[in-house]
Design a protein around this motif. Structure first.
Motif, PDB file in Angstrom:
ATOM      1  N   PRO A  72       0.840  -1.205   0.000  1.00  0.00           N
ATOM      2  CA  PRO A  72       0.000   0.000   0.000  1.00  0.00           C
ATOM      3  C   PRO A  72       0.874   1.254   0.000  1.00  0.00           C
ATOM      4  N   PRO A  73       0.297   2.395  -0.407  1.00  0.00           N
ATOM      5  CA  PRO A  73       1.074   3.640  -0.377  1.00  0.00           C
ATOM      6  C   PRO A  73       1.375   4.066   1.057  1.00  0.00           C
ATOM      7  N   LEU A  74       2.474   4.791   1.225  1.00  0.00           N
ATOM      8  CA  LEU A  74       2.864   5.324   2.530  1.00  0.00           C
ATOM      9  C   LEU A  74       2.260   6.727   2.657  1.00  0.00           C
ATOM     10  N   ILE A  75       1.013   6.769   3.071  1.00  0.00           N
ATOM     11  CA  ILE A  75       0.305   8.049   3.183  1.00  0.00           C
ATOM     12  C   ILE A  75       0.703   8.693   4.509  1.00  0.00           C
ATOM     13  N   THR A  76       1.391   9.824   4.412  1.00  0.00           N
ATOM     14  CA  THR A  76       1.868  10.504   5.611  1.00  0.00           C
ATOM     15  C   THR A  76       1.032  11.724   5.961  1.00  0.00           C
ATOM     16  N   MET A  77       0.197  12.161   4.995  1.00  0.00           N
ATOM     17  CA  MET A  77      -0.655  13.318   5.228  1.00  0.00           C
ATOM     18  C   MET A  77      -1.946  13.160   4.456  1.00  0.00           C
ATOM     19  N   LYS A  78      -3.045  13.589   5.068  1.00  0.00           N
ATOM     20  CA  LYS A  78      -4.339  13.617   4.387  1.00  0.00           C
ATOM     21  C   LYS A  78      -4.864  15.043   4.439  1.00  0.00           C
ATOM     22  N   VAL A  79      -5.283  15.540   3.279  1.00  0.00           N
ATOM     23  CA  VAL A  79      -5.816  16.904   3.204  1.00  0.00           C
ATOM     24  C   VAL A  79      -7.188  16.869   2.537  1.00  0.00           C
ATOM     25  N   ASP A  80      -7.875  17.989   2.598  1.00  0.00           N
ATOM     26  CA  ASP A  80      -9.248  18.024   2.120  1.00  0.00           C
ATOM     27  C   ASP A  80      -9.391  18.331   0.631  1.00  0.00           C
ATOM     28  N   LYS A  81      -8.408  18.975   0.015  1.00  0.00           N
ATOM     29  CA  LYS A  81      -8.564  19.418  -1.376  1.00  0.00           C
ATOM     30  C   LYS A  81      -7.309  19.147  -2.195  1.00  0.00           C
ATOM     31  N   MET A  82      -7.511  19.003  -3.499  1.00  0.00           N
ATOM     32  CA  MET A  82      -6.388  18.813  -4.424  1.00  0.00           C
ATOM     33  C   MET A  82      -5.426  19.998  -4.386  1.00  0.00           C
ATOM     34  N   GLU A  83      -5.970  21.201  -4.318  1.00  0.00           N
ATOM     35  CA  GLU A  83      -5.130  22.398  -4.337  1.00  0.00           C
ATOM     36  C   GLU A  83      -4.217  22.450  -3.108  1.00  0.00           C
ATOM     37  N   THR A  84      -4.739  22.065  -1.961  1.00  0.00           N
ATOM     38  CA  THR A  84      -3.939  22.001  -0.736  1.00  0.00           C
ATOM     39  C   THR A  84      -2.838  20.956  -0.893  1.00  0.00           C
ATOM     40  N   CYS A  85      -3.204  19.828  -1.461  1.00  0.00           N
ATOM     41  CA  CYS A  85      -2.251  18.750  -1.707  1.00  0.00           C
ATOM     42  C   CYS A  85      -1.114  19.239  -2.609  1.00  0.00           C
ATOM     43  N   LYS A  86      -1.474  19.919  -3.674  1.00  0.00           N
ATOM     44  CA  LYS A  86      -0.471  20.441  -4.609  1.00  0.00           C
ATOM     45  C   LYS A  86       0.475  21.401  -3.894  1.00  0.00           C
ATOM     46  N   GLU A  87      -0.041  22.268  -3.054  1.00  0.00           N
ATOM     47  CA  GLU A  87       0.808  23.219  -2.325  1.00  0.00           C
ATOM     48  C   GLU A  87       1.784  22.492  -1.403  1.00  0.00           C
ATOM     49  N   MET A  88       1.339  21.411  -0.811  1.00  0.00           N
ATOM     50  CA  MET A  88       2.234  20.635   0.060  1.00  0.00           C
ATOM     51  C   MET A  88       3.333  19.960  -0.758  1.00  0.00           C
ATOM     52  N   VAL A  89       2.989  19.498  -1.955  1.00  0.00           N
ATOM     53  CA  VAL A  89       4.002  18.925  -2.845  1.00  0.00           C
ATOM     54  C   VAL A  89       5.000  20.008  -3.248  1.00  0.00           C
ATOM     55  N   ILE A  90       4.511  21.180  -3.606  1.00  0.00           N
ATOM     56  CA  ILE A  90       5.381  22.303  -3.981  1.00  0.00           C
ATOM     57  C   ILE A  90       6.362  22.618  -2.863  1.00  0.00           C
ATOM     58  N   ASN A  91       5.918  22.442  -1.617  1.00  0.00           N
ATOM     59  CA  ASN A  91       6.775  22.715  -0.464  1.00  0.00           C
ATOM     60  C   ASN A  91       7.622  21.521  -0.034  1.00  0.00           C
ATOM     61  N   GLY A  92       7.639  20.473  -0.874  1.00  0.00           N
ATOM     62  CA  GLY A  92       8.542  19.349  -0.644  1.00  0.00           C
ATOM     63  C   GLY A  92       8.138  18.382   0.447  1.00  0.00           C
ATOM     64  N   LEU A  93       6.846  18.305   0.760  1.00  0.00           N
ATOM     65  CA  LEU A  93       6.400  17.447   1.858  1.00  0.00           C
ATOM     66  C   LEU A  93       6.051  16.026   1.420  1.00  0.00           C
ATOM     67  N   GLY A  94       6.160  15.734   0.143  1.00  0.00           N
ATOM     68  CA  GLY A  94       5.853  14.406  -0.365  1.00  0.00           C
ATOM     69  C   GLY A  94       5.420  14.481  -1.815  1.00  0.00           C
ATOM     70  N   TYR A  95       4.984  13.345  -2.344  1.00  0.00           N
ATOM     71  CA  TYR A  95       4.477  13.311  -3.717  1.00  0.00           C
ATOM     72  C   TYR A  95       2.959  13.132  -3.673  1.00  0.00           C
ATOM     73  N   ALA A  96       2.321  13.335  -4.825  1.00  0.00           N
ATOM     74  CA  ALA A  96       0.877  13.131  -4.928  1.00  0.00           C
ATOM     75  C   ALA A  96       0.545  12.626  -6.326  1.00  0.00           C
ATOM     76  N   ILE A  97      -0.634  12.071  -6.455  1.00  0.00           N
ATOM     77  CA  ILE A  97      -1.166  11.677  -7.757  1.00  0.00           C
ATOM     78  C   ILE A  97      -2.309  12.632  -8.048  1.00  0.00           C
ATOM     79  N   LEU A  98      -2.107  13.496  -9.040  1.00  0.00           N
ATOM     80  CA  LEU A  98      -3.039  14.586  -9.328  1.00  0.00           C
ATOM     81  C   LEU A  98      -3.459  14.590 -10.795  1.00  0.00           C
ATOM     82  N   PRO A  99      -4.648  15.097 -11.084  1.00  0.00           N
ATOM     83  CA  PRO A  99      -5.053  15.290 -12.475  1.00  0.00           C
ATOM     84  C   PRO A  99      -4.258  16.434 -13.101  1.00  0.00           C
ATOM     85  N   SER A 100      -3.925  16.284 -14.371  1.00  0.00           N
ATOM     86  CA  SER A 100      -3.094  17.274 -15.061  1.00  0.00           C
ATOM     87  C   SER A 100      -3.744  18.646 -15.144  1.00  0.00           C
ATOM     88  N   ILE A 101      -5.053  18.723 -15.065  1.00  0.00           N
ATOM     89  CA  ILE A 101      -5.749  20.007 -15.153  1.00  0.00           C
ATOM     90  C   ILE A 101      -5.318  20.956 -14.032  1.00  0.00           C
TER      91      ILE A 101
END
Length: 143
Positions: free
Chosen positions: A64-93
């Motif tokens: 299973p994936p090593l989920i270290t953080m759960k957030v409520d929105k894709m945009e929040t997730c993207k910001e956390m990735v931008i800040n180097g807190l992990g990777y995400a699987i996101l839609p290209s849009i």
């Protein structure tokens, strides 16, 4: 009439409006084979997108994936990735060139891109209403 993302069973008319790739997104370059051991940022999403991602994961990994953080929105997730807190699987849009992220489009084992489709759904008889017919024609010509 409606506009939906994902593949749902709809008994009447539907037209494909767009497709968006699903991507592994990270601040630094990562080895895709190591994903089960890397910190993943998870976001709440609709059932169809979750199922698409989960099916891809199960096809490619036995752990299973090593989920270290759960957030409520894709945009929040993207910001956390931008800040180097992990990777995400996101839609290209959600992604653009200014994000300075490493983006890997995901594919099936057969090399087929994993995409989320956006559909316009409606009943044929609703086209008798001029406003609905005009809107459907607008979306058909929008591409």
């Amino acid at each position: 009439m409606g506009i939906v993302r994902g593949d749902y069973n709809w008994p009447s008319q539907r037209k494909l409006l767009m497709e968006e790739s699903l991507c592994i997104v990270s601040k630094t370059q990562i080895d895709i084979n190591e994903l089960p051991y890397l910190s993943r940022i998870y976001y709440n999403t609709d059932t169809s997108l979750k199922k698409l991602i989960d099916n891809w994961w199960q096809e490619n990994y036995s752990h299973p994936p090593l989920i270290t953080m759960k957030v409520d929105k894709m945009e929040t997730c993207k910001e956390m990735v931008i800040n180097g807190l992990g990777y995400a699987i996101l839609p290209s849009i959600l992604l653009n060139d200014n994000d300075n992220l490493f983006i890997n489009k995901i594919t099936s084992k057969d090399g087929v891109p994993i995409v989320r489709k956006t559909w316009m759904i409606f009943r044929k008889e609703s086209l008798e209403i001029s406003v609905i017919r005009a809107f459907v024609e607008f979306l058909e010509n929008w591409k």
